[in-house]
Design a protein around this motif. Structure first.
Motif, PDB file in Angstrom:
ATOM      1  N   ILE A   5       0.987  -0.941  -0.024  1.00  0.00           N
ATOM      2  CA  ILE A   5       0.234  -0.042  -0.127  1.00  0.00           C
ATOM      3  C   ILE A   5       0.836   1.175  -0.053  1.00  0.00           C
ATOM      4  N   ARG A   6       0.839   2.140  -1.072  1.00  0.00           N
ATOM      5  CA  ARG A   6       1.462   3.414  -1.005  1.00  0.00           C
ATOM      6  C   ARG A   6       0.867   4.318  -0.109  1.00  0.00           C
ATOM      7  N   VAL A   7       1.728   5.293   0.501  1.00  0.00           N
ATOM      8  CA  VAL A   7       1.219   6.242   1.554  1.00  0.00           C
ATOM      9  C   VAL A   7       0.440   7.396   0.732  1.00  0.00           C
ATOM     10  N   SER A   8       0.811   7.701  -0.761  1.00  0.00           N
ATOM     11  CA  SER A   8      -0.034   8.256  -1.523  1.00  0.00           C
ATOM     12  C   SER A   8      -1.583   7.812  -1.571  1.00  0.00           C
ATOM     13  N   ASP A   9      -1.598   6.281  -1.615  1.00  0.00           N
ATOM     14  CA  ASP A   9      -3.172   5.818  -1.515  1.00  0.00           C
ATOM     15  C   ASP A   9      -3.644   6.412  -0.313  1.00  0.00           C
ATOM     16  N   ILE A  10      -3.027   6.211   1.039  1.00  0.00           N
ATOM     17  CA  ILE A  10      -3.513   6.916   2.007  1.00  0.00           C
ATOM     18  C   ILE A  10      -3.983   8.272   1.929  1.00  0.00           C
ATOM     19  N   PRO A  17     -12.088   8.033  -0.883  1.00  0.00           N
ATOM     20  CA  PRO A  17     -11.806   6.619  -0.991  1.00  0.00           C
ATOM     21  C   PRO A  17     -11.963   5.942  -2.532  1.00  0.00           C
ATOM     22  N   ARG A  18     -12.792   6.606  -3.367  1.00  0.00           N
ATOM     23  CA  ARG A  18     -12.944   6.305  -4.540  1.00  0.00           C
ATOM     24  C   ARG A  18     -11.716   6.573  -5.440  1.00  0.00           C
ATOM     25  N   LEU A  19     -11.043   7.505  -5.286  1.00  0.00           N
ATOM     26  CA  LEU A  19      -9.782   7.846  -5.811  1.00  0.00           C
ATOM     27  C   LEU A  19      -8.849   6.727  -5.688  1.00  0.00           C
ATOM     28  N   VAL A  20      -9.071   5.783  -4.817  1.00  0.00           N
ATOM     29  CA  VAL A  20      -8.018   4.876  -4.753  1.00  0.00           C
ATOM     30  C   VAL A  20      -8.511   3.655  -5.402  1.00  0.00           C
ATOM     31  N   TYR A  21      -9.804   3.399  -5.333  1.00  0.00           N
ATOM     32  CA  TYR A  21     -10.606   2.185  -6.092  1.00  0.00           C
ATOM     33  C   TYR A  21     -10.249   2.598  -7.795  1.00  0.00           C
ATOM     34  N   TYR A  22     -10.475   3.648  -8.206  1.00  0.00           N
ATOM     35  CA  TYR A  22     -10.369   3.992  -9.701  1.00  0.00           C
ATOM     36  C   TYR A  22      -8.956   3.912 -10.097  1.00  0.00           C
ATOM     37  N   PRO A 131      14.034   9.396  -1.113  1.00  0.00           N
ATOM     38  CA  PRO A 131      14.288   7.839  -0.783  1.00  0.00           C
ATOM     39  C   PRO A 131      13.037   6.896  -0.833  1.00  0.00           C
ATOM     40  N   VAL A 132      13.234   5.786  -1.550  1.00  0.00           N
ATOM     41  CA  VAL A 132      11.833   5.010  -1.619  1.00  0.00           C
ATOM     42  C   VAL A 132      11.892   4.056  -0.040  1.00  0.00           C
ATOM     43  N   LEU A 133      10.944   3.948   0.729  1.00  0.00           N
ATOM     44  CA  LEU A 133      10.805   3.342   1.943  1.00  0.00           C
ATOM     45  C   LEU A 133       9.818   2.134   1.898  1.00  0.00           C
ATOM     46  N   TYR A 134      10.247   0.903   2.399  1.00  0.00           N
ATOM     47  CA  TYR A 134       9.306  -0.040   2.508  1.00  0.00           C
ATOM     48  C   TYR A 134       9.275  -0.889   4.000  1.00  0.00           C
ATOM     49  N   SER A 135       8.029  -0.857   4.188  1.00  0.00           N
ATOM     50  CA  SER A 135       7.816  -1.722   5.764  1.00  0.00           C
ATOM     51  C   SER A 135       7.110  -3.063   5.160  1.00  0.00           C
ATOM     52  N   LYS A 136       7.990  -4.329   5.226  1.00  0.00           N
ATOM     53  CA  LYS A 136       7.360  -5.447   5.090  1.00  0.00           C
ATOM     54  C   LYS A 136       6.467  -5.938   6.007  1.00  0.00           C
ATOM     55  N   LYS A 137       6.583  -5.580   7.290  1.00  0.00           N
ATOM     56  CA  LYS A 137       5.572  -5.768   8.285  1.00  0.00           C
ATOM     57  C   LYS A 137       4.306  -5.150   8.005  1.00  0.00           C
ATOM     58  N   PHE A 138       4.221  -4.082   7.582  1.00  0.00           N
ATOM     59  CA  PHE A 138       2.769  -3.664   7.338  1.00  0.00           C
ATOM     60  C   PHE A 138       2.237  -3.512   6.036  1.00  0.00           C
ATOM     61  N   GLY A 139       3.347  -3.772   5.097  1.00  0.00           N
ATOM     62  CA  GLY A 139       2.995  -3.735   3.663  1.00  0.00           C
ATOM     63  C   GLY A 139       3.062  -2.279   3.158  1.00  0.00           C
ATOM     64  N   LEU A 140       3.486  -1.400   3.505  1.00  0.00           N
ATOM     65  CA  LEU A 140       3.535   0.018   3.265  1.00  0.00           C
ATOM     66  C   LEU A 140       4.793   0.183   2.254  1.00  0.00           C
ATOM     67  N   SER A 141       4.527   1.352   1.525  1.00  0.00           N
ATOM     68  CA  SER A 141       5.739   1.908   0.848  1.00  0.00           C
ATOM     69  C   SER A 141       5.468   3.521   0.454  1.00  0.00           C
ATOM     70  N   ALA A 222      -4.957   1.604   5.955  1.00  0.00           N
ATOM     71  CA  ALA A 222      -4.241   0.626   5.109  1.00  0.00           C
ATOM     72  C   ALA A 222      -5.024  -0.634   5.020  1.00  0.00           C
ATOM     73  N   GLY A 223      -5.577  -0.798   6.343  1.00  0.00           N
ATOM     74  CA  GLY A 223      -6.530  -2.298   5.852  1.00  0.00           C
ATOM     75  C   GLY A 223      -7.783  -1.948   5.022  1.00  0.00           C
ATOM     76  N   ARG A 224      -8.382  -0.961   5.192  1.00  0.00           N
ATOM     77  CA  ARG A 224      -9.315  -0.391   4.413  1.00  0.00           C
ATOM     78  C   ARG A 224      -9.150  -0.380   3.060  1.00  0.00           C
TER      79      ARG A 224
END
Length: 262
Positions: A5-10, A17-22, A131-141, A222-224
């Protein structure tokens, strides 16, 4: 990295929320180049060197030089985004940003008074840019605009080109900053207790604490978003920015009862 899940998605979710969907379900539409967009890019490029303005002997000359350099380099840096730009639009954006320079200088001087010049320079000096950062634990970038070091401790900053609040930072900026802090903590095995937001149009730099409630909200959102990516059409809020949305023509306007929970 498609499962992240990208931080930009949040950030988009907080707008609608529909911005994320489309964004995930429909081919990306190519947005027209607007004057406001070009203006924001000029301000963003200038902001990357505001530390030089703080340290300069003449802020007026330093800001004008930053604007000249940004205007000269803009189409090379944003080659894809500004493909086919009308040069008249670039000149108009240049003149508009030039009218902001006095206000930017006043904001920087206010930030120097509030934070001190040494601290402000530290907050405006990138240890690493985007920098591009990733969280494997929470599935975020995600990517902060700056990765900074203050007293040897990793920190981050985001650059915003829109309006600045009278005090503090906007809610959406606070959530974005918190999400990026979670990524930074996992990358560097550290604790991020604060972050910085730069309201570049005004030269205002504000440091803020990372709150527990905001950390919790980031993980809930992120879960939503994962459910949306799996096909859930979310509810469209009444205050959705439809006038500026490239998906407005395909957006379904009748919500289901279940969608209201997303």
């Amino acid at each position: 990295m498609e499962d992240y899940i990208r931080v930009s998605d949040i950030t988009n979710y907080l707008k609608c929320p529909r911005l994320v969907y489309y964004a995930y379900k429909e081919p990306r539409t190519e947005n027209a180049i607007t004057f406001t967009y070009v203006e924001s890019l000029l301000i963003r490029e200038m902001a990357r060197s505001y530390a030089d303005v703080v340290q300069s002997g003449n802020m007026d000359d330093a800001l004008q030089e930053l604007l000249d350099v940004a205007a000269n380099q803009l189409t090379a840096i944003y080659r894809e985004e500004l493909r086919g730009i009308d040069e008249e639009m670039l000149f108009e954006a240049f003149d508009t940003v030039r009218s902001y320079l006095e206000g930017i200088k006043c904001g920087i001087l206010e930030s120097v008074k509030r934070l001190g010049s040494n601290m402000l320079v530290e907050l405006l000096t990138s240890h690493e840019t985007e920098p591009v950062l990733y969280s494997k634990k929470f599935g975020l970038s995600g990517s902060p605009d700056r990765l900074i070091m203050v007293d040897g401790v990793p920190g981050l900053s985001i650059i915003r080109t829109g309006r600045a609040p009278e005090s503090g930072i906007w809610k959406d900026d606070r959530i974005r900053l918190t999400a990026l802090s979670i990524l930074l903590e996992e990358e560097y095995s550290c604790v991020v207790s604060s972050g910085t937001v730069e309201y570049a149009r005004y030269g205002i730099v504000r440091n803020t604490k990372i709150k527990r409630a905001d950390r919790r909200k980031v993980l809930v959102l992120a879960g939503r978003i994962r459910k949306i990516r799996n096909g859930r059409l979310p509810y469209r809020p009444d205050d959705a920015p439809c006038d500026y949305c490239s998906y407005v023509e395909i957006c379904q306007v009748t919500p289901t009862l279940a969608s209201r929970f997303f």
